[in-house]
Design an enzyme around this catalytic site. Structure first.
Site, PDB file in Angstrom:
ATOM      1  N   GLU B  46      38.219  34.943  35.713  1.00  0.00           N
ATOM      2  CA  GLU B  46      37.332  34.273  35.459  1.00  0.00           C
ATOM      3  C   GLU B  46      36.927  34.544  34.009  1.00  0.00           C
ATOM      4  O   GLU B  46      36.883  35.804  33.506  1.00  0.00           O
ATOM      5  CB  GLU B  46      35.952  34.793  36.304  1.00  0.00           C
ATOM      6  CG  GLU B  46      36.216  34.542  37.835  1.00  0.00           C
ATOM      7  CD  GLU B  46      34.927  35.096  38.536  1.00  0.00           C
ATOM      8  OE1 GLU B  46      33.704  35.527  37.769  1.00  0.00           O
ATOM      9  OE2 GLU B  46      34.837  35.324  39.554  1.00  0.00           O
ATOM     10  N   ASP B  57      22.745  38.210  35.752  1.00  0.00           N
ATOM     11  CA  ASP B  57      23.498  39.168  35.252  1.00  0.00           C
ATOM     12  C   ASP B  57      22.733  40.507  34.923  1.00  0.00           C
ATOM     13  O   ASP B  57      21.520  40.553  34.422  1.00  0.00           O
ATOM     14  CB  ASP B  57      24.440  38.809  34.025  1.00  0.00           C
ATOM     15  CG  ASP B  57      25.498  37.883  34.366  1.00  0.00           C
ATOM     16  OD1 ASP B  57      26.329  38.358  35.206  1.00  0.00           O
ATOM     17  OD2 ASP B  57      25.583  36.582  33.767  1.00  0.00           O
TER      18      ASP B  57
END
Lengths: 395, 265
Positions: B46, B57
């Site tokens: 990724e 995040d």
């Protein structure tokens, strides 16, 4: 973008959140729709508005300011006279009652100027709930008094030290914390943005501003206003006062954004005037961004308007041209503070002063028969330090 | 069969899918890392596009995103990294990982066209839940780029619908909260993963918090792959000085590859 639906305003809105939050926003929507159908919820909310917050708030004819401007009559909807000093409590009372009804034990919220934080801490105390407020470190410096107020009310104020350290980043952090504690925590969003159903829900709880003002004006002068003016950061007081008039096509609506140091500079928070469509904080709306889609730092002397996004319904109302969005600079807003102080004995919040500044400009272009309704969304006690510092610099 | 599906077939469990923030600490380093990770037998990689407001995040990837933004890494650069590794013969499946807004500003159609021409093999958008995904899913299908959807422990009855519409694989979020290294996971996770695995016609990968060989061994009992993000991003950051120094780079790369290989033991 998916097809237009109940969760959208034209192409704007939606719910662009992490999968972990999807169930929570779907449950919230369901709970909200059920609650507002329930007469006991409505009655509880009405009682709090009347006996706790002091609604209805007055409608004040600004006689001397009207004479000063020399044109249309200026009426002020006095949201500054709400408990906690701003319109924010209309929304926090509604959402906190809903949170309680959903069995949540903890409220979290973002705050910029601290007004929404104070209003959330207040209802958390009232309804015996735990409360965590996320606030950018920069705003904590600018709004120390409100930080202390929140702490007095029993809330924990958590400084946010990422990014621009203002409302945008406080919202990021509140969203992150919500993801981590979604099962027992209610995210009490302060404005008409965020994922669906927040824009509709916050508007629902704020529309009392315009509903009351419309009735008060009809009683006092027997007619609708010609113009309605409100400041727009995220846009909750503006949606609150506009909603009653959206269908009244003779009423001109004006949203006033923070022009900061001027729209020709990069230091402003005029999202609708200078931004473009994008996704921020769960919704598709206008945002201030660079060509690569990175959200930019907004600037305004008023911490409450310092936000690079805006509620998606405002984006829709801009594109459909139902509302005219303009901008007022820091300097003009400060002048409006002085004028309202001297002519009416009212110290407005710096946010609300943007609306006052625009109203004075408009009044000059209108006849004496016309009526301008201004949403005076909050009082300026919290801004005294900022105003004094600015005036000191000018000397 | 496309490259991503083949990679799931060719590699045996425990399969690893590393996440990296593109351009952290430098675009050239990202290119080298991809090539080395590919050689080490990871199932896919990724590649993160930095974003100013990464709400899904935790602190480690937020910081990496900020560092990449500081170097003005854009969506275009991430695509170019893909092109560079393909030009060098790297055949490891590449998944573009980005919040929605940078993609919207690049232009969705152009993005998918470019990604498909370069040879990307999937797209992950952490702030695009299933309910908002239909238009992008259609475009992805048109360009042959699988749109990988998430399921979380809070997804509940929506699991069935999501696993049906996901492409490539299903991304299982291990626990509530943002990305970031976790020391332990709730015991209920096993039954959640089993449910997803039973219902999903596609391979299932788990991510968020996976950091150690022990975690990998545990999750590999239930699913087809594990995604390792923050732990790797942190390690890359710790080794940044060596990675940026041409004399020391190959040693630092070896240390990182060793970490990834050991995850499978």
């Amino acid at each position: 973008m998916s097809t237009y639906a109940h969760d959208r305003f034209g192409k704007f809105g939606g719910r662009y959140v992490a999968e972990t939050l999807m169930n929570a926003v779907l449950e919230l929507e369901q709970a909200f729709l059920e609650a507002i159908q329930d007469p006991s919820f409505q009655e509880d909310l009405r009682k709090l508005y009347v006996h706790y917050s002091g609604r209805p708030t007055p409608l004040t004819f600004a006689k001397r300011l009207t004479e000063y401007a020399g044109g249309a009559q200026i009426y002020l909807k006095r949201e500054d006279l709400n408990h906690t000093g701003a319109h924010k409590i209309n929304n926090t009372l509604g959402q906190a009652l809903l949170a309680k009804r959903m069995g949540k034990k903890k409220l979290i919220a973002e705050t910029g100027a601290g007004q929404h934080g104070v209003a959330t801490a207040t209802v958390a105390a009232l309804l015996d709930m735990q409360c965590h407020i996320y606030m950018g470190e920069e705003d904590i410096k600018r709004q120390q008094l409100n930080v202390f107020r929140m702490e007095l009310l029993g809330a924990k104020v958590i400084p946010v030290t990422t990014g621009s350290r203002t409302l945008k980043d406080a919202t990021n952090e509140a969203l992150r914390q919500w993801v981590a504690q979604v099962e027992d925590t209610f995210y009490l969003m302060g404005t008409v943005t965020g994922p669906h159903p927040y824009p509709q829900m916050v508007k629902y709880f704020q529309r009392i501003i315009g509903d009351e003002a419309e009735a008060q004006l009809k009683e006092r002068v027997g007619r609708l206003p010609n113009d309605v003016v409100a400041c727009v950061g995220g846009g909750s007081n503006a949606m609150g006062i506009f909603t009653a008039f959206l269908e009244e096509t003779t009423v001109r609506l004006h949203g006033v954004e923070a022009g900061g140091k001027g729209l020709h500079t990069d230091e402003h928070a005029a999202t609708l005037s200078k931004g473009s469509p994008g996704v921020l904080h769960g919704t598709y709306t206008y945002v201030i961004q660079d060509e690569y889609g990175q959200i930019q730092v907004a600037h305004s002397i008023s911490a409450g308007l310092d936000y690079p996004g805006v509620g998606p319904e405002h984006a829709y109302l801009k594109d459909s041209k139902r509302v005219k969005y303009t901008a007022v600079t820091d300097k003009e807003a400060l002048e409006a503070v002085s004028l309202l102080c001297r002519y009416e004995g009212i110290l407005p919040a710096l946010e609300s002063a943007h609306a006052v500044a625009e109203a004075i400009k408009l009044a000059r272009k209108r006849t004496k028969e016309e009526i301008i309704l201004v949403c005076l969304s909050g009082r300026g006690d919290k801004d005294v330090e900022t105003i004094r510092a600015y005036k000191g610099e000018k000397k | 069969m496309n490259r991503l599906a083949s990679s799931f077939e060719e590699n045996a469990n425990p399969r690893i899918i590393p996440f990296m923030m593109t351009g952290d600490p430098h675009l050239e380093v990202t290119v080298e890392l991809i090539i080395e990770l590919g050689r080490a037998g990871v199932t896919a990689i990724e590649l993160g596009v930095p974003f100013s407001d990464p709400t899904a995040d935790g602190p480690v990837i937020q910081a990496a995103s900020e560092r990449a933004l500081h170097q003005q890494i854009t969506c275009y650069d991430v695509l170019q990294v893909g092109k560079a590794v393909r030009d060098r013969g790297c055949n490891t499946p590449l998944i573009l990982f980005s919040y929605l807004n940078p993609l919207l500003q690049y232009g969705l159609q152009k993005l998918l066209q470019d990604a498909s021409e370069i040879g990307f093999d999937g797209l992950i958008i952490p702030d695009l839940p299933y309910e908002e995904s239909s238009e992008i899913r259609e475009l992805c299908m048109q360009y042959g780029i699988p749109l990988i959807l998430f399921v979380a422990p809070t997804t509940k009855q929506r699991i069935e619908q999501i696993v049906k519409e996901s492409q490539g694989f299903v991304y299982c979020v291990s626990s509530l909260g943002t990305t970031g290294i976790r020391s332990q996971f709730a015991p209920e996770i096993a039954s959640f993963l089993q449910t997803v695995k039973e219902k999903s016609p596609l391979p299932v990968a788990v991510g968020f918090g996976v950091a150690t060989p022990k975690h990998v061994a545990y999750f590999s009992q239930y699913v087809d792959a594990v995604i390792v993000g923050s732990a790797l991003v942190q390690l890359i950051h710790e080794k940044r000085e060596s990675l940026l120094d041409l004399d020391k780079r190959s040693y630092a790369l070896q240390d990182i590859i060793k970490f990834v290989k050991e995850l499978r033991k």
